[in-house]
Enzyme design. Structure first.
Site, PDB file in Angstrom:
ATOM      1  N   LYS A  10       1.525  12.577 -11.902  1.00  0.00           N
ATOM      2  CA  LYS A  10       1.313  12.161 -10.507  1.00  0.00           C
ATOM      3  C   LYS A  10       2.639  12.144  -9.760  1.00  0.00           C
ATOM      4  CE  LYS A  10       3.173   7.810 -10.827  1.00  0.00           C
ATOM      5  NZ  LYS A  10       4.358   7.358 -10.125  1.00  0.00           N
ATOM      6  N   ASP A 146      -0.430   2.628 -13.832  1.00  0.00           N
ATOM      7  CA  ASP A 146      -0.688   4.017 -13.440  1.00  0.00           C
ATOM      8  C   ASP A 146      -1.782   4.686 -14.268  1.00  0.00           C
ATOM      9  OD1 ASP A 146       1.264   4.018 -11.460  1.00  0.00           O
ATOM     10  OD2 ASP A 146       2.833   4.744 -12.815  1.00  0.00           O
TER      11      ASP A 146
HETATM   12  O1  C5P Z   1       2.013  -1.476 -15.444  1.00  0.00           O
HETATM   13  P1  C5P Z   1       3.143  -0.854 -16.192  1.00  0.00           P
HETATM   14  O2  C5P Z   1       3.189  -1.318 -17.622  1.00  0.00           O
HETATM   15  O3  C5P Z   1       3.162   0.640 -16.102  1.00  0.00           O
HETATM   16  O4  C5P Z   1       4.457  -1.342 -15.497  1.00  0.00           O
HETATM   17  C1  C5P Z   1       5.721  -1.169 -16.087  1.00  0.00           C
HETATM   18  C2  C5P Z   1       6.690  -2.118 -15.436  1.00  0.00           C
HETATM   19  O5  C5P Z   1       6.904  -1.720 -14.085  1.00  0.00           O
HETATM   20  C3  C5P Z   1       6.207  -3.547 -15.348  1.00  0.00           C
HETATM   21  O6  C5P Z   1       6.536  -4.263 -16.499  1.00  0.00           O
HETATM   22  C4  C5P Z   1       6.962  -4.058 -14.136  1.00  0.00           C
HETATM   23  O7  C5P Z   1       8.292  -4.350 -14.495  1.00  0.00           O
HETATM   24  C5  C5P Z   1       7.012  -2.837 -13.243  1.00  0.00           C
HETATM   25  N1  C5P Z   1       5.920  -2.799 -12.238  1.00  0.00           N
HETATM   26  C6  C5P Z   1       5.945  -3.718 -11.208  1.00  0.00           C
HETATM   27  N2  C5P Z   1       4.966  -3.687 -10.245  1.00  0.00           N
HETATM   28  C7  C5P Z   1       3.983  -2.756 -10.300  1.00  0.00           C
HETATM   29  C8  C5P Z   1       3.948  -1.806 -11.342  1.00  0.00           C
HETATM   30  C9  C5P Z   1       4.943  -1.860 -12.299  1.00  0.00           C
HETATM   31  O8  C5P Z   1       6.832  -4.581 -11.133  1.00  0.00           O
HETATM   32  N3  C5P Z   1       3.053  -2.732  -9.342  1.00  0.00           N
END
Ligand code: C5P
Length: 305
Positions: A10, A146
């Site tokens: 993406k 994502d």
């Molecule tokens: O959701 P995911 O595990 O992919 O997110 C990885 C990291 O990215 C999270 O631990 C956080 O630090 C950050 N993140 C965030 N806000 C979001 C998506 C991701 O702070 N909306």
């Protein structure tokens, strides 16, 4: 029995970020586009759960920390008696998951999320779970912000932490030239830097203008509305990105850092993609230039045998 599934990379055409919520995640208003740059997961029935990686990222860990194994374990835990396990008295069926990676690793293009999404659809078929897309979406939300979009594909408006999705109609196809950087960036590091730079961030800005421009056919209008609030944070951690972004600011219809970076995405008419890619490849011999088109389909099963 074997199932081959694919899931897309993406780019975020807009990534508007607010101040952190009590759970630490950042509220987003984002527009995702899936590209025809796919990772594949080939799932083969086995007793245990194992995985291997070929293509990019061959040195990534292949144990319990990998999102592919996490996705498979989540399905085993939530649906221990469903599909082929209804007939088994022993522990739930396992699989070997062979991942072919084409999406840049730690590049801001959700490659790990794509692998998790491809695993969910591959094992849904291999283990005959027959889970509807709503159930896969719920599991995807648990795996990462994502992962739901990697299942959904096409173009979508994402809110919440990016997991709440609504389709956006696209008026035309988009060509993309992506500059990928051999040295990746950590998403949590970029969000932390965002918090340091913008301690007073409130709600995210909204993306209505971009979404209505996407329904039209003029890519220059879309290109002017590309906006990534993580760009200053990524540039602060990696000043080399700022230099590249500045020198190609006028390339194509618009230029944007992809997600938390460091990949840089250039939007252009599909007929111009090859010419732009070869110009950029000679200008930036240390970077890898990848071409893609969007919008593309979300995670899907390609072959079953
Ligand atoms: O959701 P995911 O595990 O992919 O997110 C990885 C990291 O990215 C999270 O631990 C956080 O630090 C950050 N993140 C965030 N806000 C979001 C998506 C991701 O702070 N909306």
């Amino acid at each position: 029995m074997k199932v081959l599934a694919s899931a897309p990379a993406k780019v975020n055409l807009a990534l508007r970020v607010g101040g952190p919520r009590p759970d630490g995640f950042h509220p987003l208003d984002t527009v995702f586009e899936a590209l025809d740059l796919y990772d594949d997961v080939e799932a083969t029935l086995a007793e245990d759960l194992t995985m291997s990686i070929s293509g990019l990222g061959e040195d990534l860990p292949v144990g319990e920390s990998n999102l592919v194994i996490k996705a498979a374990r989540l399905l085993q835990e939530r649906y221990p008696d469903r599909g082929i396990n209804a007939e088994r008295s022993s522990s739930p069926a396992g699989a070997h998951l062979a991942v072919t990676k084409r999406i840049p690793v730690a590049g801001g293009m959700a490659g790990g999320s794509a692998d998790a999404a491809a695993t969910l659809v591959a094992l849904n078929a291999l283990w005959q779970l027959e889970l509807p897309s709503e159930s896969l979406h719920e599991l995807a939300c648990e795996l990462g912000s994502d992962v739901p979009f990697a299942l959904f594909g096409s173009i979508a408006h994402g809110t919440g932490r990016g997991e709440s999705l609504r389709g956006v109609h696209a008026g035309t196809m988009h060509g993309w030239v992506i500059l990928t950087n051999p040295q990746g960036l950590s998403t949590p590091d970029v969000f932390r830097e965002f918090d340091r730079l913008f301690p007073d961030a409130g709600d995210p800005e909204e993306t209505a203008d971009l979404r209505s421009a996407l329904e039209g056919t003029d890519l220059r209008v879309v290109g002017k509305l590309l906006k990534n609030d993580l760009q200053p944070a990524a540039m602060s951690l990696r000043p080399d990105l700022g230099e590249i972004l500045e020198s190609i600011a006028r390339a194509g219809a618009g230029v944007i850092l992809s997600g938390s970076g460091p990949s840089i995405a250039i939007l252009t008419d599909p007929s111009q993609v090859q010419e732009l890619a070869s110009d950029l490849a000679s200008e930036y011999p240390d970077l890898t230039v990848v071409t893609a088109h969007g919008p593309a389909a979300g995670a899907h099963v390609r072959v079953m045998d």
